[in-house]
Scaffold this motif. Structure first.
Motif, PDB file in Angstrom:
ATOM      1  N   MET A  19       0.824  -1.211   0.000  1.00 27.23           N
ATOM      2  CA  MET A  19       0.000   0.000   0.000  1.00 27.23           C
ATOM      3  C   MET A  19       0.859   1.262   0.000  1.00 27.23           C
ATOM      4  O   MET A  19       0.533   2.244  -0.657  1.00 27.23           O
ATOM      5  N   GLY A  20       1.961   1.244   0.750  1.00 27.40           N
ATOM      6  CA  GLY A  20       2.855   2.397   0.775  1.00 27.40           C
ATOM      7  C   GLY A  20       3.450   2.672  -0.587  1.00 27.40           C
ATOM      8  O   GLY A  20       3.488   3.822  -1.044  1.00 27.40           O
ATOM      9  N   LEU A  21       3.909   1.624  -1.264  1.00 24.07           N
ATOM     10  CA  LEU A  21       4.474   1.811  -2.605  1.00 24.07           C
ATOM     11  C   LEU A  21       3.415   2.258  -3.604  1.00 24.07           C
ATOM     12  O   LEU A  21       3.687   3.080  -4.481  1.00 24.07           O
ATOM     13  N   LEU A  22       2.199   1.729  -3.454  1.00 27.09           N
ATOM     14  CA  LEU A  22       1.105   2.150  -4.331  1.00 27.09           C
ATOM     15  C   LEU A  22       0.792   3.630  -4.140  1.00 27.09           C
ATOM     16  O   LEU A  22       0.621   4.371  -5.121  1.00 27.09           O
ATOM     17  N   LEU A  23       0.736   4.084  -2.895  1.00 26.79           N
ATOM     18  CA  LEU A  23       0.426   5.490  -2.635  1.00 26.79           C
ATOM     19  C   LEU A  23       1.549   6.408  -3.107  1.00 26.79           C
ATOM     20  O   LEU A  23       1.290   7.486  -3.646  1.00 26.79           O
ATOM     21  N   ILE A  24       2.803   5.987  -2.925  1.00 23.93           N
ATOM     22  CA  ILE A  24       3.917   6.796  -3.416  1.00 23.93           C
ATOM     23  C   ILE A  24       3.875   6.858  -4.948  1.00 23.93           C
ATOM     24  O   ILE A  24       4.111   7.909  -5.546  1.00 23.93           O
ATOM     25  N   LEU A  26       1.172   6.615  -6.803  1.00 23.64           N
ATOM     26  CA  LEU A  26       0.079   7.522  -7.171  1.00 23.64           C
ATOM     27  C   LEU A  26       0.510   8.978  -7.049  1.00 23.64           C
ATOM     28  O   LEU A  26       0.213   9.804  -7.911  1.00 23.64           O
ATOM     29  N   GLY A  27       1.216   9.280  -5.975  1.00 22.49           N
ATOM     30  CA  GLY A  27       1.666  10.658  -5.781  1.00 22.49           C
ATOM     31  C   GLY A  27       2.680  11.081  -6.815  1.00 22.49           C
ATOM     32  O   GLY A  27       2.718  12.243  -7.221  1.00 22.49           O
ATOM     33  N   ALA A  28       3.509  10.159  -7.258  1.00 18.46           N
ATOM     34  CA  ALA A  28       4.565  10.518  -8.203  1.00 18.46           C
ATOM     35  C   ALA A  28       4.067  10.572  -9.639  1.00 18.46           C
ATOM     36  O   ALA A  28       4.485  11.452 -10.399  1.00 18.46           O
ATOM     37  N   PHE A  29       3.192   9.644 -10.028  1.00 16.32           N
ATOM     38  CA  PHE A  29       2.848   9.522 -11.436  1.00 16.32           C
ATOM     39  C   PHE A  29       1.440   9.966 -11.799  1.00 16.32           C
ATOM     40  O   PHE A  29       1.171  10.295 -12.943  1.00 16.32           O
ATOM     41  N   ARG A  30       0.518   9.969 -10.841  1.00 12.52           N
ATOM     42  CA  ARG A  30      -0.874  10.295 -11.178  1.00 12.52           C
ATOM     43  C   ARG A  30      -1.215  11.756 -10.906  1.00 12.52           C
ATOM     44  O   ARG A  30      -1.845  12.405 -11.720  1.00 12.52           O
ATOM     45  N   TYR A  31      -0.786  12.257  -9.760  1.00 13.32           N
ATOM     46  CA  TYR A  31      -1.159  13.605  -9.357  1.00 13.32           C
ATOM     47  C   TYR A  31       0.065  14.515  -9.428  1.00 13.32           C
ATOM     48  O   TYR A  31       1.075  14.269  -8.778  1.00 13.32           O
ATOM     49  N   ASP A  32      -0.048  15.567 -10.214  1.00 15.65           N
ATOM     50  CA  ASP A  32       1.073  16.483 -10.397  1.00 15.65           C
ATOM     51  C   ASP A  32       0.962  17.732  -9.532  1.00 15.65           C
ATOM     52  O   ASP A  32       1.858  18.558  -9.533  1.00 15.65           O
ATOM     53  N   VAL A  34      -0.544  19.559  -5.634  1.00 16.21           N
ATOM     54  CA  VAL A  34      -0.246  19.417  -4.207  1.00 16.21           C
ATOM     55  C   VAL A  34      -0.738  18.085  -3.663  1.00 16.21           C
ATOM     56  O   VAL A  34      -0.142  17.540  -2.725  1.00 16.21           O
ATOM     57  N   ALA A  35      -1.781  17.530  -4.249  1.00 18.16           N
ATOM     58  CA  ALA A  35      -2.302  16.247  -3.771  1.00 18.16           C
ATOM     59  C   ALA A  35      -1.264  15.138  -3.890  1.00 18.16           C
ATOM     60  O   ALA A  35      -1.247  14.204  -3.087  1.00 18.16           O
ATOM     61  N   GLY A  36      -0.393  15.220  -4.868  1.00 18.41           N
ATOM     62  CA  GLY A  36       0.661  14.221  -5.024  1.00 18.41           C
ATOM     63  C   GLY A  36       1.585  14.171  -3.825  1.00 18.41           C
ATOM     64  O   GLY A  36       2.030  13.100  -3.412  1.00 18.41           O
ATOM     65  N   TRP A  37       1.877  15.355  -3.265  1.00 17.81           N
ATOM     66  CA  TRP A  37       2.721  15.381  -2.062  1.00 17.81           C
ATOM     67  C   TRP A  37       2.025  14.707  -0.890  1.00 17.81           C
ATOM     68  O   TRP A  37       2.662  14.019  -0.091  1.00 17.81           O
ATOM     69  N   GLY A  38       0.724  14.887  -0.790  1.00 15.37           N
ATOM     70  CA  GLY A  38      -0.031  14.237   0.284  1.00 15.37           C
ATOM     71  C   GLY A  38      -0.041  12.728   0.138  1.00 15.37           C
ATOM     72  O   GLY A  38       0.144  11.999   1.115  1.00 15.37           O
ATOM     73  N   PHE A  39      -0.265  12.248  -1.097  1.00 12.44           N
ATOM     74  CA  PHE A  39      -0.245  10.809  -1.329  1.00 12.44           C
ATOM     75  C   PHE A  39       1.129  10.238  -1.002  1.00 12.44           C
ATOM     76  O   PHE A  39       1.245   9.174  -0.380  1.00 12.44           O
ATOM     77  N   LEU A  44       4.760   7.186   2.651  1.00 17.25           N
ATOM     78  CA  LEU A  44       5.923   7.070   3.535  1.00 17.25           C
ATOM     79  C   LEU A  44       5.502   6.668   4.944  1.00 17.25           C
ATOM     80  O   LEU A  44       6.203   5.912   5.613  1.00 17.25           O
ATOM     81  N   GLY A  45       4.359   7.159   5.397  1.00 23.71           N
ATOM     82  CA  GLY A  45       3.834   6.747   6.697  1.00 23.71           C
ATOM     83  C   GLY A  45       3.506   5.267   6.730  1.00 23.71           C
ATOM     84  O   GLY A  45       3.766   4.584   7.728  1.00 23.71           O
ATOM     85  N   PHE A  46       2.936   4.745   5.630  1.00 24.91           N
ATOM     86  CA  PHE A  46       2.661   3.314   5.556  1.00 24.91           C
ATOM     87  C   PHE A  46       3.950   2.514   5.624  1.00 24.91           C
ATOM     88  O   PHE A  46       4.016   1.481   6.290  1.00 24.91           O
ATOM     89  N   LEU A  47       5.001   2.981   4.927  1.00 26.61           N
ATOM     90  CA  LEU A  47       6.275   2.265   4.967  1.00 26.61           C
ATOM     91  C   LEU A  47       6.889   2.317   6.365  1.00 26.61           C
ATOM     92  O   LEU A  47       7.497   1.334   6.820  1.00 26.61           O
TER      93      LEU A  47
END
Length: 60
Positions: A19-24, A26-32, A34-39, A44-47
């Motif tokens: 889940m942590g890698l999936l969220l990272i 999403l933040g890196a490739f899907r959302y460009d 401010v939401a990407g930083w949140g994802f 990172l919290g999941f990791l």
């Protein structure tokens, strides 16, 4: 086939890492925006939680 505490922590660690890698991702490739930083921050919290779960194996 019984699951003891270490097996459950191992599965929880694996799920948290995925889940942590999936969220990272999403933040890196899907959302460009401010939401990407949140994802990425939540990923990172999941990791970090997965790291704690992994360190608890054998001690609980």
């Amino acid at each position: 086939m019984g699951m003891n505490k270490n097996t459950i922590l191992g599965w929880a660690t694996l799920i948290m890492i995925l889940m942590g890698l999936l969220l990272i991702g999403l933040g890196a490739f899907r959302y460009d925006d401010v939401a990407g930083w949140g994802f990425a921050a939540v990923g990172l919290g999941f990791l970090a939680n997965a790291w704690v779960f992994n360190s608890l194996k054998g001690r609980v």
